[in-house]
Design an enzyme around this catalytic site. Structure first.
Site, PDB file in Angstrom:
ATOM      1  N   THR A   1      -3.974  16.204  -1.827  1.00  0.00           N
ATOM      2  CA  THR A   1      -2.552  15.909  -1.964  1.00  0.00           C
ATOM      3  C   THR A   1      -1.866  16.674  -3.095  1.00  0.00           C
ATOM      4  O   THR A   1      -2.478  17.225  -3.984  1.00  0.00           O
ATOM      5  CB  THR A   1      -2.228  14.403  -2.116  1.00  0.00           C
TER       6      THR A   1
ATOM      7  N   ASP B   1      -9.183   9.209   6.542  1.00  0.00           N
ATOM      8  CA  ASP B   1      -8.538   8.114   5.826  1.00  0.00           C
ATOM      9  C   ASP B   1      -8.598   6.805   6.618  1.00  0.00           C
ATOM     10  O   ASP B   1      -8.257   5.749   6.093  1.00  0.00           O
ATOM     11  CB  ASP B   1      -7.073   8.457   5.508  1.00  0.00           C
TER      12      ASP B   1
ATOM     13  N   SER C   1      -2.639   5.512   4.072  1.00  0.00           N
ATOM     14  CA  SER C   1      -2.502   6.478   2.984  1.00  0.00           C
ATOM     15  C   SER C   1      -2.430   5.739   1.654  1.00  0.00           C
ATOM     16  O   SER C   1      -2.153   4.541   1.604  1.00  0.00           O
ATOM     17  CB  SER C   1      -1.224   7.304   3.187  1.00  0.00           C
TER      18      SER C   1
ATOM     19  N   GLY D   1      -4.215  12.701  -5.804  1.00  0.00           N
ATOM     20  CA  GLY D   1      -5.417  12.058  -6.290  1.00  0.00           C
ATOM     21  C   GLY D   1      -6.074  11.051  -5.381  1.00  0.00           C
ATOM     22  O   GLY D   1      -6.848  10.221  -5.851  1.00  0.00           O
TER      23      GLY D   1
END
Length: 564
Positions: free
Chosen positions: A380, A420, A444, A466
């Site tokens: 990210t 994810d 997310s 992060g």
């Protein structure tokens, strides 16, 4: 050499301004966004130009084939919008996508290749936001990135080190190997990186809009690369053609004299940050300024409270938060003040809570859910923008892991966003909220956040890179700015302290690491580790003399805050 000098000059610019500012992860991206603002564009225009440039200069973190979540404050209409460009699972994705013989696959076995590639959404979302709010012509926004992709730029020491660390996996893909490992060796710091294939893709997007990626030959190449890989995925051209962004309602909650607004599900970040801040709102955080030695009680207590509030919020996150379009997320209950007051009473100032568990928020519905076990989240980038008209953008953008799926198509690295999702679709017969499902958006941790003052106007904008640590990075930075009165730059540079599920993590090589023995004595599981936050923040101060902007860029990355 000219561009290297430009980099150094931009890094030296003080992060102070009176009209407009952008804080982003690379000086060339900051300059691309600033150029749009100087040309009469607004914050949305600047965000698109900066994202296009990040695809060129920070390919390890975000790009055209990833996803993004964008909060936008429209100053004229006094309207806050949450634009969801999160990737989706292909229509054929099975619940056991990441199971092997009934067991979760090792993370990198799942992440590298086509299996974990989600249908990208960043460009579709930015296109929709631009149609709604943009001012400059769409094609103009891509000109800086096209020029740099064609001409090349000197790569940073950080990017060079990341290429070297991932050389084995990158080397398995012919396009990535040719671009980043010429002659079989990783590009050295300062070496020029030219990406003419990406320049051609950017030209196509500039001319055709997001259709260039979702329809036609580029889309066909993406689907073929995903399905033909040795670790194949399920994406088709129909998945790409059918992708649609979502316009959602931000989640907001009071914090002392401010109102904090973040991103709703499918992000867990907005809810978790608001929960942490609500729990800390019951504490006198202003008296616990952490700038001191680990032996000082106020420093230890600040770490204790930041970590404990985060651990409690993570327990709720792991059970309840997922794509609200497909799962009944008790959003209202998770942010209910009475519920959060009960959760705040779990905090003992002297002793860690043993194994924080999810609460029972009001308005919960549906079958009992199993808590998702921790698993890696990475990658990210984040950008914060304030334009001269008072419009604000907080956008976090991602391809998930470093270099995503390590699968390159037409100069773009594809995402591995589907990792994810929970690898386990159910536990002990109970479904996991964040399990894989067709068309579903993976949960997310991205936490773009806008702070509003008592006057109802934006007072700060912040977000971070992060993975799941974004939540703690953003919460700590909000406390630093709002409770400890810190300017953005020292706030984003603070030694990082935050929850990572049940444990507290402390940043290695900083004063925070010295807190480990005392926190362990209080019963906390503690890990000291290197932190790779990517915080970018802007503070807006309205005084008698007018507006003052102060910016901060995380020194752990290559970013800069640039304003005028």
């Amino acid at each position: 050499m000219i561009r290297l000098v430009l980099l150094l000059l931009l890094l030296a610019v003080p992060a102070r301004a009176q009209r407009q500012m952008i804080a982003v992860a690379h000086p060339l991206a900051a300059e691309a966004g600033s150029a749009m603002l100087r040309a009469g564009g607004n914050a949305i225009d600047a965000a698109i130009a900066a994202q296009a440039m990040l695809a060129v200069v920070e390919p390890q973190a975000s790009g055209l084939a990833g996803g993004a979540l964008l909060l936008h404050w429209d100053a004229a209409a006094r309207r806050l919008a949450a634009w969801d460009g999160r990737e989706t699972a292909p229509a054929a994705a099975p619940p056991g996508l990441f199971l092997r013989d009934g067991q979760p696959m090792p993370f990198l076995d799942a992440a590298v290749g086509g299996r974990a590639v989600g249908v990208p959404g960043a460009m579709r979302m930015l296109e929709a936001a631009h149609k709604d709010q943009g001012r400059l012509p769409w094609a103009q926004l891509f000109a800086p990135a096209i020029a740099v992709a064609d001409a090349g730029f000197p790569i940073s020491a950080r990017l060079s080190a990341q290429i070297a660390a991932d050389a084995d996996r990158l080397g398995r893909d012919p396009q990535a190997r040719a671009l980043l490992l010429p002659g079989g060796r990783p590009l050295a710091a300062g070496a020029p990186l030219r990406n003419p294939a990406l320049a051609a893709t950017l030209r196509a997007v500039a001319e055709q809009g997001a259709d260039a990626l979702h329809l036609g030959p580029i889309a066909a190449d993406i689907a073929t690369a995903v399905r033909a890989h040795a670790n194949p995925g399920f994406m088709t051209t129909d998945d790409l053609a059918g992708y649609a962004p979502r316009l959602r309602e931000a989640v907001c909650a009071p914090y002392r004299t401010w109102t904090l607004c973040g991103f709703p599900p499918p992000s867990s970040g907005g809810v978790a940050v608001l929960q942490i801040m609500a729990l800390l709102g019951h504490q006198d955080m202003a008296s616990l300024d952490p700038r001191g030695t680990p032996s000082e009680a106020r420093v230890l207590d600040a770490a204790h409270l930041l970590g404990e509030a985060g651990r409690i919020a993570f327990a709720d996150r792991n059970r309840y938060l997922a794509d609200g379009d497909q799962v009944a997320v008790p959003l209202r209950g998770l942010l209910d003040p009475a519920y959060l007051t009960l959760r705040a009473q779990l905090i003992d100032r002297d002793r860690a809570l043993a194994g924080p568990r999810a609460g029972n928020p009001p308005w919960s519905a549906g079958a009992p859910l199993a808590a998702q076990p921790p698993q890696p989240e990475n990658g990210t980038s984040h950008l914060s923008i304030v334009d001269a008209a008072g419009n604000v953008v907080a956008m976090t953008t991602t391809i998930e892991d470093v270099f995503g799926a390590r699968l390159m198509v037409r100069g773009m690295l594809l995402n591995n966003e589907l990792t994810d999702f929970s690898f386990l679709p159910e536990i002990d017969g109970r479904p996991v909220a964040n399990r894989v499902a067709p068309g579903k958006r993976p949960r997310s941790s991205m936490s773009p956040t806008i702070v509003f003052g008592a006057d109802g106007l934006p007072a700060a904008v912040v977000g971070s890179a992060g993975g799941f640590r974004i939540i703690g990075h953003v919460a700590q930075t909000l406390v630093a700015m709002l409770d400890w009165g810190m300017d953005p730059q020292p706030a984003v540079a603070l030694p990082r302290i935050g929850a990572a599920n049940e444990r507290i993590e402390l940043e290695a090589g900083t004063s925070a690491a010295g807190l480990a023995p005392a926190l362990q004595a209080r019963g906390f599981p503690v890990e000291v580790r290197t932190m790779t936050s990517g915080l970018h923040a802007i503070r807006m101060l309205r005084e008698a003399g007018g507006l003052r902007l102060k910016g901060g860029a995380d020194p752990r990355r290559d970013g800069v805050a640039l304003g005028e």
